[in-house]
Design a protein around this motif. Structure first.
Motif, mmCIF file in Angstrom:
data_model
loop_
_atom_site.group_PDB
_atom_site.id
_atom_site.type_symbol
_atom_site.label_atom_id
_atom_site.label_comp_id
_atom_site.label_asym_id
_atom_site.label_seq_id
_atom_site.Cartn_x
_atom_site.Cartn_y
_atom_site.Cartn_z
ATOM 1 N N PHE A 129 -8.006 0.850 2.712
ATOM 2 C CA PHE A 129 -8.129 0.187 1.287
ATOM 3 C C PHE A 129 -9.018 -0.538 1.742
ATOM 4 C CE2 PHE A 129 -3.662 -0.062 1.334
ATOM 5 C CZ PHE A 129 -3.101 0.944 0.292
ATOM 6 N N ARG A 160 0.559 6.664 1.471
ATOM 7 C CA ARG A 160 -0.387 5.614 1.852
ATOM 8 C C ARG A 160 -1.429 6.274 1.403
ATOM 9 N NH1 ARG A 160 -2.653 2.247 5.411
ATOM 10 N NH2 ARG A 160 -1.719 -0.225 4.645
ATOM 11 N N GLY A 163 1.267 -1.635 0.097
ATOM 12 C CA GLY A 163 0.093 -0.030 -0.041
ATOM 13 C C GLY A 163 0.932 1.076 -0.177
ATOM 14 N N GLU A 204 -10.742 5.516 2.903
ATOM 15 C CA GLU A 204 -10.434 5.048 1.501
ATOM 16 C C GLU A 204 -10.066 6.295 0.700
ATOM 17 O OE1 GLU A 204 -14.898 3.982 1.671
ATOM 18 O OE2 GLU A 204 -12.814 3.731 2.758
ATOM 19 N N GLN A 230 -5.276 10.358 1.433
ATOM 20 C CA GLN A 230 -4.403 9.914 1.261
ATOM 21 C C GLN A 230 -3.127 10.631 1.249
ATOM 22 O OE1 GLN A 230 -2.072 8.156 -2.145
ATOM 23 N NE2 GLN A 230 -4.239 8.363 -2.912
#
Length: 286
Positions: free
Chosen positions: A194, A190, A162, A206, A209
């Motif tokens: 996920f 990252r 990831g 999700e 980031q």
């Protein structure tokens, strides 16, 4: 009528956009999907210690030409407090993916041609001896200076559990007698999760980031190294707030006396899926 149909393509709701990495200066190996058009607006705010506060702007149109080639057009401008707002030029960017599938290290080659003037303050990369005092000079003095440049980058990008780790090595050459200028950018990022939430919420993990990037100049072919160069460390965040749109934010902190104390960067992205094929069908139907 044809113009109205074209505008409907630009602003209609479309399927999901890819979750792009949150970097501003560092490039990774992700390419625009074939046929997709991405519309980006970039801004950077700075306040030189010996000059006026400024905002640099870029509007970008990026198109996925093939699975291994993306091309983009940038239009640059800036506003400086107590001075003026000026258009500062354009750039044509091309990225070429060298390997069709994912590997431990994924290389991408980057080529850019820029036709800008000396008042440009977009600061999309830091090369050579770019330092804070360059943005402190008055627009009326710098705008008459016309600069034509080519820029090359070797982009290396890796993915593991990831995480994305990307390194950029930058070489820029003005198309006159000035020497080659060099720079670097390094980023790590990252997603927070996920696992799809299934609830369709905008603030789900999700859709966010986090990461950090660092970038700076490495001198030029006459004086290579860290002397009289500037360097930054910048946390980065990306938020996909709609199915086809995201926003990014990054405060970059100067690491030495030649750097700005802080550069605040932010951007908004809107992606139009299969714009090329839709546009082709529109004109074939006329």
């Amino acid at each position: 009528m044809r113009l109205l149909l074209l505008l409907s393509l630009l602003f209609s709701a479309l399927p999901a956009v890819a979750q792009h990495r949150p970097y501003f200066v560092t490039y990774n190996d992700e390419m625009e999907e074939v046929g997709n058009l991405e519309i980006n607006s970039y801004s950077v705010l700075g306040s030189p210690r010996s000059g006026n506060t400024f905002a640099g702007y870029q509007a970008e149109l990026e198109y996925g030409a093939t699975g291994w080639w993306s091309s983009a057009l940038y239009l640059d401008g800036q506003s400086t407090a107590n001075e003026s707002t000026v258009f500062t030029g354009y750039r044509w960017e091309n990225r070429f993916r060298l390997l069709p599938t994912q590997h431990l290290v994924n290389p991408v080659l980057y080529f850019e041609f820029a036709h800008i003037n000396g008042a440009n303050k977009s600061l999309r990369e830091i090369v050579g001896h770019d330092v804070e005092k360059d943005q402190a000079e008055a627009n009326q003095l710098r705008r008459p200076e016309v600069e034509k440049e080519v820029e090359l980058k070797l982009i290396l990008s890796s993915h593991a559990k990831g995480w994305n780790v990307s390194e950029n090595f930058i070489a820029e050459k003005p198309l006159h007698n000035d020497p080659w200028e060099f720079g670097y950018a390094f980023g790590v990022s990252r997603p927070l999760s996920f696992v799809p939430s299934g609830s369709g919420c905008s603030f789900c993990k999700e859709n966010i980031q986090l990461g950090v990037e660092t970038y700076g100049g490495l001198g030029d072919s006459s004086q290579f190294g860290l002397r009289d160069t500037s360097h930054y460390l910048a946390p980065v965040i990306s938020w996909r707030f709609a199915q086809n749109a995201n926003a990014r934010l990054s405060p970059g902190f100067g690491l030495n006396d030649q750097s700005h104390r802080m550069l605040l960067r932010f951007s908004f992205t809107y992606e139009i899926e299969q714009f090329g094929p839709k546009l082709a069908r529109l004109f074939r139907s006329r």
